[in-house]
Scaffold this motif. Structure first.
Motif, mmCIF file in Angstrom:
data_model
loop_
_atom_site.group_PDB
_atom_site.id
_atom_site.type_symbol
_atom_site.label_atom_id
_atom_site.label_comp_id
_atom_site.label_asym_id
_atom_site.label_seq_id
_atom_site.Cartn_x
_atom_site.Cartn_y
_atom_site.Cartn_z
ATOM 1 N N GLN A 211 12.273 -1.755 -8.764
ATOM 2 C CA GLN A 211 11.803 -2.167 -10.103
ATOM 3 C C GLN A 211 10.303 -2.446 -10.110
ATOM 4 N N GLY A 212 9.810 -3.017 -9.017
ATOM 5 C CA GLY A 212 8.366 -3.261 -8.912
ATOM 6 C C GLY A 212 7.586 -1.954 -8.926
ATOM 7 N N THR A 213 8.108 -0.952 -8.221
ATOM 8 C CA THR A 213 7.427 0.347 -8.169
ATOM 9 C C THR A 213 7.425 1.001 -9.557
ATOM 10 N N LEU A 214 8.576 0.944 -10.222
ATOM 11 C CA LEU A 214 8.640 1.522 -11.584
ATOM 12 C C LEU A 214 7.645 0.818 -12.512
ATOM 13 N N ALA A 215 7.586 -0.509 -12.385
ATOM 14 C CA ALA A 215 6.656 -1.275 -13.236
ATOM 15 C C ALA A 215 5.214 -0.875 -12.935
ATOM 16 N N ASN A 216 4.911 -0.660 -11.640
ATOM 17 C CA ASN A 216 3.551 -0.247 -11.281
ATOM 18 C C ASN A 216 3.222 1.142 -11.818
ATOM 19 N N ILE A 217 4.198 2.046 -11.740
ATOM 20 C CA ILE A 217 3.955 3.404 -12.275
ATOM 21 C C ILE A 217 3.634 3.305 -13.763
ATOM 22 N N GLU A 218 4.419 2.450 -14.475
ATOM 23 C CA GLU A 218 4.165 2.286 -15.922
ATOM 24 C C GLU A 218 2.798 1.669 -16.180
ATOM 25 N N LYS A 219 2.432 0.709 -15.310
ATOM 26 C CA LYS A 219 1.206 -0.057 -15.546
ATOM 27 C C LYS A 219 -0.053 0.723 -15.144
ATOM 28 N N VAL A 220 -0.051 1.264 -13.922
ATOM 29 C CA VAL A 220 -1.303 1.880 -13.434
ATOM 30 C C VAL A 220 -1.195 3.382 -13.235
ATOM 31 N N ILE B 20 0.234 7.238 -11.709
ATOM 32 C CA ILE B 20 0.179 7.921 -10.419
ATOM 33 C C ILE B 20 -1.224 8.577 -10.354
ATOM 34 N N PRO B 21 -1.991 8.454 -9.290
ATOM 35 C CA PRO B 21 -1.617 8.052 -7.926
ATOM 36 C C PRO B 21 -1.735 6.562 -7.619
ATOM 37 N N GLU B 22 -2.294 5.760 -8.569
ATOM 38 C CA GLU B 22 -2.620 4.372 -8.217
ATOM 39 C C GLU B 22 -1.405 3.569 -7.748
ATOM 40 N N ALA B 23 -0.206 3.928 -8.246
ATOM 41 C CA ALA B 23 0.981 3.125 -7.902
ATOM 42 C C ALA B 23 1.464 3.372 -6.466
ATOM 43 N N LEU B 24 0.900 4.387 -5.810
ATOM 44 C CA LEU B 24 1.385 4.706 -4.449
ATOM 45 C C LEU B 24 0.872 3.684 -3.438
ATOM 46 N N THR B 25 1.820 3.129 -2.656
ATOM 47 C CA THR B 25 1.447 2.207 -1.569
ATOM 48 C C THR B 25 2.140 2.704 -0.298
ATOM 49 N N GLY B 26 1.976 2.009 0.811
ATOM 50 C CA GLY B 26 2.723 2.344 2.021
ATOM 51 C C GLY B 26 1.905 3.123 3.031
ATOM 52 N N PRO B 27 2.558 3.540 4.127
ATOM 53 C CA PRO B 27 1.810 4.117 5.252
ATOM 54 C C PRO B 27 1.057 5.410 4.918
ATOM 55 N N ILE B 28 1.639 6.255 4.065
ATOM 56 C CA ILE B 28 0.916 7.499 3.743
ATOM 57 C C ILE B 28 -0.300 7.176 2.881
ATOM 58 N N ALA B 29 -0.147 6.261 1.931
ATOM 59 C CA ALA B 29 -1.299 5.860 1.101
ATOM 60 C C ALA B 29 -2.408 5.262 1.972
ATOM 61 N N ARG B 30 -2.022 4.587 3.077
ATOM 62 C CA ARG B 30 -3.034 3.973 3.956
ATOM 63 C C ARG B 30 -3.536 4.936 5.024
ATOM 64 N N GLY B 31 -2.882 6.093 5.158
ATOM 65 C CA GLY B 31 -3.251 7.037 6.209
ATOM 66 C C GLY B 31 -2.804 6.563 7.580
ATOM 67 N N ASP B 32 -1.723 5.798 7.626
ATOM 68 C CA ASP B 32 -1.256 5.221 8.889
ATOM 69 C C ASP B 32 -0.286 6.185 9.573
ATOM 70 N N SER B 33 -0.857 7.144 10.330
ATOM 71 C CA SER B 33 0.001 8.181 10.916
ATOM 72 C C SER B 33 0.849 7.626 12.060
ATOM 73 N N GLN B 34 0.408 6.545 12.687
ATOM 74 C CA GLN B 34 1.208 5.976 13.789
ATOM 75 C C GLN B 34 2.562 5.478 13.275
ATOM 76 N N ILE B 35 2.529 4.805 12.153
ATOM 77 C CA ILE B 35 3.794 4.303 11.582
ATOM 78 C C ILE B 35 4.691 5.473 11.184
ATOM 79 N N VAL B 36 4.086 6.481 10.548
ATOM 80 C CA VAL B 36 4.896 7.629 10.117
ATOM 81 C C VAL B 36 5.502 8.321 11.340
#
Ligand SMILES: NC(=O)c1ccc[n+]([C@@H]2O[C@H](COP(=O)([O-])OP(=O)(O)OC[C@H]3O[C@@H](n4cnc5c(N)ncnc54)[C@H](OP(=O)(O)O)[C@@H]3O)[C@@H](O)[C@H]2O)c1
Length: 295
Positions: free
Chosen positions: A220-229, A231-247
Motif C-alpha cells: 500500500q505504501g508503494t501504491l501511495a508513492n506511485i500515486e504521489k510522486v 514513476i521513476p521516483e517511487a522506485l526504491t530498493g537495491p536496484i534503485a541504489r545500484g547495490d549489485s552485491q545485494i542483488v
C-alpha cells in the motif's frame, strides 16, 4: 416544461446480465428512458424489464432495439458480434442509433454490421469488476470508463459516463487490445507478483497466510508513492541504489531455495534497471553490473 437539452435518450439492453443490469439501474436513476430488454433467456430479459418498470422484453433482440436511440450489447464478449449481426439482419437498428458494447478487449470494429445499417458504433468499457446482478451502490462512481469508436458514439458515451458519475477516457480504436493488456498487467499480474513474493518468503519460514499481513503495508505504501510522486521516483530498493552485491546474494539464495522463481525475478530486475537509470539514482557503471547479473 422539460428543457430539450435535459431530455435523455431511450436505451435498449441486449444481454441482461451483470453489466447490463448495472447500466440500466443507474442510467434510469439519471433520467434515461428504458425502451426494451432482450437476453438469451426470457427470464433474464423479464427480470431487467421489471426492474426498469418496462413491459418490453424478448428473446429476439431486434424486437426491442428498433426504437432505441442507444443500444447496449452486453452479452459475453464471444456473442457480441453475432448478436449485432442478427439485429442488423432483422433491421433492428434505426439509422443514427448509437450501438455500444462494453468489452475491455474488443474494439468497436466488431459492430460493423450496425455501422453498415447506418448506426454509430463504439465501445464503452467500465474499469470495474461486476460480480452480481444484485447491485445497490453505484459501481460507476469515480471509476474510469474508456471509450472509442465513431465520434457520435464517443460523444454519447462521454455524456453517459459523466451522468453515471464516472471519468471518461478516450482511447484509440486500433490500440484497444493493448489497453486491455495493460489492465491485465495492472490487475491480474499484480496477483502473480504477490504470488512470487509469497513464494520467496515461504522458504524463509513465513507462511503464505501470514505473508500478506506482513507485506500489505509495503504494497500500500508503494501504491501511495506511485500515486504521489509517480514513476521513476517511487522506485526504491537495491536496484534503485545500484547495490549489485545485494542483488547477487538474492540470486544465489533464490537459485538455492526457490530455483523455479529465478527467471521471473531476473526478468523483472532487468526491467527495473532502466527505471532506476531514469531516476538517476545509480551510475551507468552500476547499471551495467546489474544488467550483467540479471542476464
Ligand atoms: N463482469 C465484469 O466485471 C465486466 C467488467 C467490464 C466489462 N464487462 C463486459 O461486459 C459485457 C457483459 O459482461 P457481464 O459480466 O455482464 O456478463 P454476464 O453477467 O454473463 O451477462 C451476459 C448476459 O448476456 C446474455 N447472453 C448470452 N449470450 C447471449 C446471446 N447470444 N444473445 C443475447 N444475450 C445473451 C446472458 O443471458 P441469460 O441471462 O439470458 O442467459 C447474460 O445475462 C462483456 O462484454 C464483458 O466483457 C464485464
Amino acid at each position: 416544461m422539460i428543457e430539450s437539452s435535459s431530455i435523455k435518450p431511450g436505451f435498449a439492453v441486449v444481454g441482461c446480465g451483470k453489466v447490463g443490469t448495472a447500466l440500466t439501474k443507474f442510467l434510469l436513476d439519471n433520467g434515461y428512458q428504458p425502451v426494451g430488454f432482450a437476453s438469451r433467456t426470457l427470464a433474464s430479459a423479464r427480470r431487467l424489464a421489471n426492474l426498469a418498470k418496462n413491459d418490453r422484453f424478448s428473446e429476439l433482440p431486434w424486437q426491442i432495439t428498433a426504437n432505441a436511440q442507444i443500444v447496449f450489447i452486453t452479452t459475453p464478449d464471444g456473442a457480441i458480434e453475432a448478436t449485432c449481426n442478427a439485429i442488423a439482419q432483422n433491421q433492428g437498428f434505426s439509422p443514427g442509433a448509437i450501438v455500444l458494447h462494453c468489452s475491455g478487449a474488443l474494439s468497436s470494429t466488431i459492430l460493423k454490421s450496425a455501422a453498415d445499417a447506418g448506426a454509430f458504433v463504439g465501445s464503452m468499457h467500465p474499469l470495474q469488476s461486476f460480480a452480481s446482478t444484485e447491485i445497490r451502490e453505484n459501481p460507476f462512481l469515480q471509476i474510469i470508463i474508456s471509450v472509442e469508436g465513431d465520434s457520435r458514439a464517443v460523444e454519447a458515451s462521454r455524456t453517459m459516463s459523466e451522468d453515471l458519475g464516472a471519468v471518461c477516457m478516450e482511447i484509440q480504436t486500433r490500440a484497444k487490445m493493448l489497453y486491455h493488456a495493460a489492465a491485465v498487467v495492472a490487475s491480474n499480474y499484480l496477483v502473480t507478483l504477490m504470488d512470487l513474493a509469497f513464494g520467496l518468503v515461504e522458504p524463509a519460514g513465513i507462511a503464505r497466510s501470514e505473508a500478506l499481513k506482513a507485506m500489505a503495508p509495503l504494497i500500500q505504501g508503494t501504491l501511495a508513492n506511485i500515486e504521489k510522486v509517480g514513476i521513476p521516483e517511487a522506485l526504491t530498493g537495491p536496484i534503485a541504489r545500484g547495490d549489485s552485491q545485494i542483488v547477487a546474494r538474492h540470486l544465489e539464495q533464490i537459485q538455492d531455495r526457490a530455483p523455479g522463481l529465478l527467471e521471473l525475478y531476473k526478468t523483472l530486475g532487468r526491467h527495473t534497471v532502466p527505471i532506476a537509470l531514469a531516476k538517476k539514482s545509480l551510475s551507468a557503471q552500476a547499471a551495467l553490473e546489474l544488467e550483467k547479473l540479471l542476464r
